[in-house]
Design a protein around this motif. Structure first.
Motif, PDB file in Angstrom:
ATOM      1  N   ARG A  38       0.833  -1.206   0.000  1.00  0.00           N
ATOM      2  CA  ARG A  38       0.000   0.000   0.000  1.00  0.00           C
ATOM      3  C   ARG A  38       0.867   1.254   0.000  1.00  0.00           C
ATOM      4  O   ARG A  38       0.603   2.206  -0.741  1.00  0.00           O
ATOM      5  CB  ARG A  38      -0.933  -0.008   1.209  1.00  0.00           C
ATOM      6  N   ASN A  39       1.898   1.276   0.848  1.00  0.00           N
ATOM      7  CA  ASN A  39       2.755   2.458   0.916  1.00  0.00           C
ATOM      8  C   ASN A  39       3.540   2.657  -0.376  1.00  0.00           C
ATOM      9  O   ASN A  39       3.779   3.796  -0.791  1.00  0.00           O
ATOM     10  CB  ASN A  39       3.717   2.340   2.097  1.00  0.00           C
ATOM     11  N   LEU A  40       3.948   1.549  -1.011  1.00  0.00           N
ATOM     12  CA  LEU A  40       4.637   1.661  -2.294  1.00  0.00           C
ATOM     13  C   LEU A  40       3.722   2.284  -3.339  1.00  0.00           C
ATOM     14  O   LEU A  40       4.154   3.127  -4.139  1.00  0.00           O
ATOM     15  CB  LEU A  40       5.118   0.287  -2.756  1.00  0.00           C
ATOM     16  N   GLY A  41       2.458   1.889  -3.321  1.00  0.00           N
ATOM     17  CA  GLY A  41       1.493   2.491  -4.240  1.00  0.00           C
ATOM     18  C   GLY A  41       1.334   3.983  -4.002  1.00  0.00           C
ATOM     19  O   GLY A  41       1.207   4.772  -4.951  1.00  0.00           O
ATOM     20  N   LEU A  42       1.362   4.399  -2.731  1.00  0.00           N
ATOM     21  CA  LEU A  42       1.250   5.823  -2.404  1.00  0.00           C
ATOM     22  C   LEU A  42       2.480   6.590  -2.887  1.00  0.00           C
ATOM     23  O   LEU A  42       2.365   7.722  -3.372  1.00  0.00           O
ATOM     24  CB  LEU A  42       1.079   5.999  -0.897  1.00  0.00           C
ATOM     25  N   VAL A  43       3.650   5.983  -2.739  1.00  0.00           N
ATOM     26  CA  VAL A  43       4.883   6.619  -3.221  1.00  0.00           C
ATOM     27  C   VAL A  43       4.810   6.817  -4.730  1.00  0.00           C
ATOM     28  O   VAL A  43       5.166   7.880  -5.256  1.00  0.00           O
ATOM     29  CB  VAL A  43       6.115   5.776  -2.832  1.00  0.00           C
ATOM     30  N   VAL A  44       4.327   5.792  -5.433  1.00  0.00           N
ATOM     31  CA  VAL A  44       4.191   5.896  -6.888  1.00  0.00           C
ATOM     32  C   VAL A  44       3.220   7.018  -7.258  1.00  0.00           C
ATOM     33  O   VAL A  44       3.483   7.815  -8.175  1.00  0.00           O
ATOM     34  CB  VAL A  44       3.714   4.554  -7.481  1.00  0.00           C
ATOM     35  N   ALA A  45       2.105   7.101  -6.528  1.00  0.00           N
ATOM     36  CA  ALA A  45       1.124   8.155  -6.792  1.00  0.00           C
ATOM     37  C   ALA A  45       1.732   9.534  -6.563  1.00  0.00           C
ATOM     38  O   ALA A  45       1.491  10.471  -7.340  1.00  0.00           O
ATOM     39  CB  ALA A  45      -0.102   7.956  -5.903  1.00  0.00           C
ATOM     40  N   LEU A  46       2.525   9.675  -5.491  1.00  0.00           N
ATOM     41  CA  LEU A  46       3.161  10.958  -5.204  1.00  0.00           C
ATOM     42  C   LEU A  46       4.167  11.323  -6.287  1.00  0.00           C
ATOM     43  O   LEU A  46       4.245  12.491  -6.711  1.00  0.00           O
ATOM     44  CB  LEU A  46       3.837  10.899  -3.830  1.00  0.00           C
ATOM     45  N   VAL A  47       4.932  10.346  -6.753  1.00  0.00           N
ATOM     46  CA  VAL A  47       5.910  10.598  -7.819  1.00  0.00           C
ATOM     47  C   VAL A  47       5.199  11.032  -9.103  1.00  0.00           C
ATOM     48  O   VAL A  47       5.632  11.969  -9.790  1.00  0.00           O
ATOM     49  CB  VAL A  47       6.766   9.345  -8.070  1.00  0.00           C
ATOM     50  N   ILE A  48       4.090  10.366  -9.431  1.00  0.00           N
ATOM     51  CA  ILE A  48       3.321  10.735 -10.626  1.00  0.00           C
ATOM     52  C   ILE A  48       2.811  12.166 -10.510  1.00  0.00           C
ATOM     53  O   ILE A  48       2.853  12.949 -11.468  1.00  0.00           O
ATOM     54  CB  ILE A  48       2.163   9.751 -10.844  1.00  0.00           C
ATOM     55  N   LEU A  49       2.321  12.536  -9.320  1.00  0.00           N
ATOM     56  CA  LEU A  49       1.855  13.911  -9.105  1.00  0.00           C
ATOM     57  C   LEU A  49       2.986  14.913  -9.314  1.00  0.00           C
ATOM     58  O   LEU A  49       2.786  15.978  -9.917  1.00  0.00           O
ATOM     59  CB  LEU A  49       1.293  14.056  -7.692  1.00  0.00           C
ATOM     60  N   CYS A  50       4.160  14.582  -8.809  1.00  0.00           N
ATOM     61  CA  CYS A  50       5.314  15.476  -8.982  1.00  0.00           C
ATOM     62  C   CYS A  50       5.681  15.619 -10.454  1.00  0.00           C
ATOM     63  O   CYS A  50       6.009  16.715 -10.923  1.00  0.00           O
ATOM     64  CB  CYS A  50       6.499  14.958  -8.182  1.00  0.00           C
ATOM     65  N   ILE A  51       5.624  14.512 -11.187  1.00  0.00           N
ATOM     66  CA  ILE A  51       5.915  14.565 -12.627  1.00  0.00           C
ATOM     67  C   ILE A  51       4.899  15.447 -13.339  1.00  0.00           C
ATOM     68  O   ILE A  51       5.257  16.275 -14.193  1.00  0.00           O
ATOM     69  CB  ILE A  51       5.923  13.143 -13.215  1.00  0.00           C
ATOM     70  N   VAL A  52       3.624  15.282 -12.978  1.00  0.00           N
ATOM     71  CA  VAL A  52       2.575  16.122 -13.573  1.00  0.00           C
ATOM     72  C   VAL A  52       2.829  17.593 -13.246  1.00  0.00           C
ATOM     73  O   VAL A  52       2.676  18.475 -14.101  1.00  0.00           O
ATOM     74  CB  VAL A  52       1.185  15.691 -13.060  1.00  0.00           C
ATOM     75  N   GLY A  53       3.243  17.869 -12.003  1.00  0.00           N
ATOM     76  CA  GLY A  53       3.526  19.236 -11.619  1.00  0.00           C
ATOM     77  C   GLY A  53       4.674  19.830 -12.415  1.00  0.00           C
ATOM     78  O   GLY A  53       4.617  20.994 -12.846  1.00  0.00           O
ATOM     79  N   ILE A  54       5.723  19.036 -12.627  1.00  0.00           N
ATOM     80  CA  ILE A  54       6.876  19.528 -13.390  1.00  0.00           C
ATOM     81  C   ILE A  54       6.500  19.764 -14.852  1.00  0.00           C
ATOM     82  O   ILE A  54       6.893  20.758 -15.464  1.00  0.00           O
ATOM     83  CB  ILE A  54       8.037  18.520 -13.285  1.00  0.00           C
ATOM     84  N   VAL A  55       5.702  18.847 -15.425  1.00  0.00           N
ATOM     85  CA  VAL A  55       5.303  18.971 -16.823  1.00  0.00           C
ATOM     86  C   VAL A  55       4.395  20.171 -17.029  1.00  0.00           C
ATOM     87  O   VAL A  55       4.530  20.926 -18.015  1.00  0.00           O
ATOM     88  CB  VAL A  55       4.613  17.677 -17.300  1.00  0.00           C
TER      89      VAL A  55
END
Length: 389
Positions: A38-55
């Protein structure tokens, strides 16, 4: 399966006493249902959000000052969410956290309190906020545990009462923090890291240790998982419930100090809708609303996800209404997903793992066959005597 031979006959017994359905319910979620998954999934979600923010926002999002802004915003609601995690794991809910933070901030910034702080030390304001939060949490806990009032109703009443009392004390005015030493300490930074972020990190670490490495934490899981079983095991469920709400109140007091430092004010309007933000972060973090399961790490990641999402929306000039819609959708999806992982289906029932009370049952035995004897695969309840060879 075990075999015991005596007196010319053989008695067959079940080796584990766990039914196939129980084993499936326990392991059906696999790795994804565990805390690491579950926590790994949350980390992935946070990383995706950061990528979206940078893009979408480019350097405005990746800028160090923006990252520190996200962490500052996450810190205050994060501390409240840590306390909420304990309450929800223990099978309760606290809708009064925002109002308690407002009441604590108002009480800690009254003229009398600030005058005492000037005469003694600004730590007086901190102790005042913590004491107000702890006492209010104690009232919540006593009413719920010993008054047998539903947690939803009791904390909803406290929400209204605490907010109203804060308005009376402040006379519906914003009270300014005058102690510059207080502001310098809490609004400053250590080696470039804001003090508020450090406080959040310390509270999170303390919460993790308390939940995972102490008897208090084990009892919290037990009470939330099955209060009656916990009582029969010797846990004083009512007393422990009171402690959980006191702990939540103390985290509200800490958050009040943090919001006082960030805004330089004490106000009855502080903490509006914090209860919803805290519950959302806790749920996103994987804590079951029915209690008995949750992690501090998941809550921290949930807070960061929501704060980062709001920051990305703001940098892209999206309205607060759109943020609210997105947050609601995320909460619904998170609850549905956690129920899927917990029960193997979209149901709000607790997973049933293990045999019914009364004795061991094995595959092939009829339901309820739990008489004093043991059972064999494919046989009815009771002891089965094999013929003498």
């Amino acid at each position: 399966m075990s075999s015991d031979t005596s007196g010319g006959s053989t008695t067959l017994t079940a080796g584990t006493g766990e039914s196939g359905a129980g084993r499936r319910g326990r392991s059906g979620g696999g790795f994804a249902a565990g805390p690491v998954g579950r926590n790994l999934g949350l980390v992935v979600a946070l990383v995706i959000l950061c990528i979206v923010g940078i893009v979408t926002a480019g350097d405005r999002f990746a800028d160090v000052d923006n990252v520190l802004t996200i962490l500052r915003l996450a810190s205050v609601i994060g501390v409240v969410s840590i306390g909420m995690t304990f309450v929800i794991i223990g099978g309760g809910i606290d809708l009064s956290v925002g109002a308690l933070a407002a009441l604590a901030s108002v009480w800690a910034t009254t003229l009398a309190t600030q005058q005492m702080a000037e005469d003694v030390h600004w730590i007086v304001m901190v102790f005042t906020a913590l004491a107000v939060g702890a006492v209010a949490g104690l009232v919540n806990g006593v009413v719920i545990a010993y008054g047998r009032l539903a947690a939803f109703i009791a904390t909803l009443a406290m929400l209204a009462a605490a907010r109203g009392l804060a308005e009376i004390i402040a006379n519906r005015r914003t009270q300014i923090v005058r102690d510059q030493d207080f502001l310098s300490f809490f609004a400053g930074d250590v080696l470039g890291v804001p003090t508020l972020v450090i406080i959040f990190a310390l509270v999170a670490v303390a919460g993790w240790v308390l939940l995972n490495r102490t008897t208090f934490g084990r009892r919290t899981f037990a009470v939330g998982g099955n209060a009656e079983a916990a009582r029969l095991a010797g846990i004083r469920v009512q007393r422990h419930t009171v402690k959980l709400y006191v702990l939540s109140g103390i985290t509200c007091g800490i958050a009040a100090v943090m919001i006082m430092a960030r805004t330089t004010t004490g106000s009855s309007t502080h903490g509006t809708l914090w209860e919803l933000d805290a519950i959302a972060a806790v749920v996103i973090g994987g804590t079951l609303l029915i209690g008995g399961r949750g992690t501090i790490v998941g809550t921290v990641l949930g807070v960061l996800i929501f704060t980062t999402l709001g920051n990305v929306f703001t940098l892209n000039n999206l309205s607060s209404s759109a943020q609210a819609v997105a947050r609601g959708v995320i909460i619904i999806l998170a609850v549905m997903l956690q129920q899927r992982l917990a029960t193997g289906g979209f149901s709000f029932r607790r997973p049933t793992a293990g045999p019914p009370a009364g004795g061991p049952v094995t595959a092939g035995a009829p339901a309820g066959a739990v008489s004093g004897g043991t059972t064999a695969d494919g046989a009815p309840g009771g002891t089965v005597q094999a013929p003498t060879r």
